[in-house]
Design a protein around this motif. Sequence first.
Motif, mmCIF file in Angstrom:
data_model
loop_
_atom_site.group_PDB
_atom_site.id
_atom_site.type_symbol
_atom_site.label_atom_id
_atom_site.label_comp_id
_atom_site.label_asym_id
_atom_site.label_seq_id
_atom_site.Cartn_x
_atom_site.Cartn_y
_atom_site.Cartn_z
ATOM 1 N N ARG B 151 50.585 50.777 29.249
ATOM 2 C CA ARG B 151 50.840 49.431 28.956
ATOM 3 C C ARG B 151 50.284 49.092 27.442
ATOM 4 N NH1 ARG B 151 54.571 46.578 31.723
ATOM 5 N NH2 ARG B 151 53.532 45.271 32.901
ATOM 6 N N LEU B 152 50.608 48.338 26.614
ATOM 7 C CA LEU B 152 50.137 47.763 25.549
ATOM 8 C C LEU B 152 49.120 46.602 25.996
ATOM 9 C CD1 LEU B 152 50.460 48.265 22.645
ATOM 10 C CD2 LEU B 152 52.003 46.187 22.563
ATOM 11 N N ILE B 153 48.123 46.634 25.394
ATOM 12 C CA ILE B 153 46.941 45.375 25.926
ATOM 13 C C ILE B 153 46.521 44.849 24.459
ATOM 14 C CG2 ILE B 153 46.292 46.039 28.121
ATOM 15 C CD1 ILE B 153 43.920 47.611 26.604
ATOM 16 N N ASP B 154 46.635 45.563 23.003
ATOM 17 C CA ASP B 154 46.265 44.982 22.041
ATOM 18 C C ASP B 154 47.041 45.489 20.797
ATOM 19 O OD1 ASP B 154 44.608 43.308 20.353
ATOM 20 O OD2 ASP B 154 42.860 44.424 20.670
ATOM 21 N N VAL B 155 47.098 44.627 19.684
ATOM 22 C CA VAL B 155 47.504 45.026 18.486
ATOM 23 C C VAL B 155 46.408 44.884 17.329
ATOM 24 C CG1 VAL B 155 49.297 44.714 16.625
ATOM 25 C CG2 VAL B 155 49.802 44.827 19.294
ATOM 26 N N VAL B 156 46.011 46.128 16.602
ATOM 27 C CA VAL B 156 45.094 45.664 15.653
ATOM 28 C C VAL B 156 45.680 46.177 14.161
ATOM 29 C CG1 VAL B 156 42.746 46.677 14.850
ATOM 30 C CG2 VAL B 156 43.418 46.832 17.394
ATOM 31 N N ALA B 157 45.755 45.034 13.405
ATOM 32 C CA ALA B 157 46.453 45.080 12.163
ATOM 33 C C ALA B 157 45.315 44.945 11.079
ATOM 34 C CB ALA B 157 47.246 43.831 12.170
ATOM 35 N N GLU B 158 45.328 46.010 10.431
ATOM 36 C CA GLU B 158 44.092 46.289 9.495
ATOM 37 C C GLU B 158 42.992 46.148 9.996
ATOM 38 O OE1 GLU B 158 44.642 47.752 6.454
ATOM 39 O OE2 GLU B 158 46.790 47.528 6.135
ATOM 40 N N GLY B 159 42.688 46.529 11.150
ATOM 41 C CA GLY B 159 41.175 46.250 11.648
ATOM 42 C C GLY B 159 40.960 44.992 12.283
ATOM 43 N N THR B 160 41.968 44.169 12.399
ATOM 44 C CA THR B 160 41.753 42.871 12.998
ATOM 45 C C THR B 160 42.703 42.940 14.375
ATOM 46 O OG1 THR B 160 43.629 41.885 11.842
ATOM 47 C CG2 THR B 160 41.229 41.303 10.992
ATOM 48 N N SER B 161 41.840 42.695 15.596
ATOM 49 C CA SER B 161 42.366 42.810 16.979
ATOM 50 C C SER B 161 42.851 41.464 17.117
ATOM 51 C CB SER B 161 41.249 43.294 17.808
ATOM 52 O OG SER B 161 41.717 42.448 18.807
ATOM 53 N N LEU B 162 44.059 41.480 17.782
ATOM 54 C CA LEU B 162 44.963 40.306 18.241
ATOM 55 C C LEU B 162 44.348 39.666 19.127
ATOM 56 C CD1 LEU B 162 47.999 39.075 18.105
ATOM 57 C CD2 LEU B 162 47.964 39.834 20.350
ATOM 58 N N ARG B 163 43.698 40.268 20.356
ATOM 59 C CA ARG B 163 43.265 39.611 21.591
ATOM 60 C C ARG B 163 41.889 39.256 20.907
ATOM 61 N NH1 ARG B 163 41.928 44.495 26.118
ATOM 62 N NH2 ARG B 163 40.637 45.651 24.681
ATOM 63 N N LEU B 164 41.102 39.865 20.259
ATOM 64 C CA LEU B 164 39.630 39.409 19.957
ATOM 65 C C LEU B 164 39.702 38.108 19.177
ATOM 66 C CD1 LEU B 164 37.102 41.335 20.840
ATOM 67 C CD2 LEU B 164 37.009 42.023 18.468
ATOM 68 N N THR B 165 40.428 38.209 18.331
ATOM 69 C CA THR B 165 40.834 36.896 17.562
ATOM 70 C C THR B 165 41.319 35.730 18.315
ATOM 71 O OG1 THR B 165 41.413 38.326 15.674
ATOM 72 C CG2 THR B 165 41.985 36.050 15.346
ATOM 73 N N GLN B 166 42.209 36.161 19.191
ATOM 74 C CA GLN B 166 42.558 35.079 20.017
ATOM 75 C C GLN B 166 41.270 34.551 21.062
ATOM 76 O OE1 GLN B 166 46.027 33.508 20.069
ATOM 77 N NE2 GLN B 166 44.638 32.005 20.932
ATOM 78 N N ARG B 167 40.723 35.380 21.612
ATOM 79 C CA ARG B 167 39.498 34.996 22.336
ATOM 80 C C ARG B 167 38.492 34.118 21.695
ATOM 81 N NH1 ARG B 167 35.858 39.474 25.352
ATOM 82 N NH2 ARG B 167 34.854 39.471 23.364
ATOM 83 N N SER B 168 38.317 34.425 20.495
ATOM 84 C CA SER B 168 37.333 33.773 19.615
ATOM 85 C C SER B 168 37.676 32.239 19.369
ATOM 86 C CB SER B 168 36.677 34.487 18.406
ATOM 87 O OG SER B 168 37.365 34.127 17.321
#
Lengths: 256, 196
Positions: B151-168
């Motif tokens: 199951r997909l749990i994150d997408v990391v575009a050019e080193g930036t994680s979608l879920r990490l950014t959203q969490r912050s």
Amino acid sequence: MRPMFRPLLLMIALVSSTLLAGCAVPPPGNDPEAIAEFKENNDPLEPANRFFYQVNDALDTVLMKPVATIYRGVVPKPVRSVVHNVLNHIATPVVLINDILQGDKDRAGATISRFIVNSTLGLGGVFDMASDLSIPRHDADFGMTLAVWGAPEGAYLFLPILGPSNPRDGIGFAVDTFGLDPLGWVGRGAAVHDLRRARTGISAVDARAEYLDAFDEVKAQALDPYATVRSLTRQYRAARIGEAKRDETGAVKKSP
Amino acid sequence: MIARRFLLAAVPALLALPAHADDTDAARDLVVTLGRQLSEVANTAVTAEERRAAFETLLDGAADIESIARFCLGRFWRTATPEQQRVYTKLFRTVLLRNIAGRAGEYKGVVMEVGKAQRREDDIVVSSIVNRPGNAPNKIDWIVTAAGAPRLIDVVAEGTSLRLTQRSDYSAFLGSHGNKIDILIEALKAQAAAPG
């Protein structure tokens, strides 16, 4: 005082004023997760940084965004590509010097190949033929070089005009701009000064136009755009530094 | 006869092969399929509503939205009541879908080259290069669970994680709103209801 040092002095004055403007209050000692988050954000100067974020955001709304929108609306895409390519081409020497300072023979070689290909087939940098020939552009600046050498990042700084940064990248920016820039070697006359100023302006518009939709998206979708920009830029920067330190297989690049 | 019996025995074994394949292959397949389906939807769906519905089906099938939602709430997940968790997760899903469907125009003509899949700690990282017409190629990593069905749990575009950014984003918002989860829920309701 030579005029070229004025922006640098202004930057230093503004940075020191942010240092005096107040610090973020760390969370209470009985909440380890909150403390971990505080450390991870690396933003002890958050109140001052947020202030400059607001200033930049206001400047962006009244100046940079309208100018970039007009630029994108009026200037056709092929012309904008040419502007972008030429700006990149002029910056090649700075990239090459930093590749060399980082001790990265492969990247230095790629930068030289790019310069030769784009100077000739690319008609003096007007077209990025090197990318078409699978020699893509990579970033290299003195802030990255300092990171490769092991210098710590320092606290997150949101600089007026320049935006998200930190002491390491701030110093890097100053060295790239005032030390390594080839236009600085040509001479220090009024013409060179005007040329540099024009280039700075065009670069800013070019960069802003490129991120027009991405910026709007962040501002529209984030509940706290300041924190989102901080997270995005720090992750992005760390990834680029990681690429400069490690090769494709993830192994640490050897020093020459 | 022996040959035929052998053949009959071999058929189920052959059919069972994909299940025994390495979990990195399964993760890679998930990303390849998702990429193909996303571009199909972007290039064929007629109305915005159709597109939104199609993205919803795809995302529900491929991604573990609950796990992503939980990650994005971070340390506040444990302090939230079960009811807050439920409402938050539902809104998170709506907002996520809305954001993805809102960008559907950008997916037109996109070509994705899926690279290798590698195990990293508990997850599998599937790397890809995404080419958008008129744009420089982008490096996108797809983070897929290794345990159980992929199951997909994150997408990391050019080193930036979608879920990490959203969490912050959420944690900063909560920090400036007295750590009150109900205020976050109200903000998400507004986002879910906003036009566009």
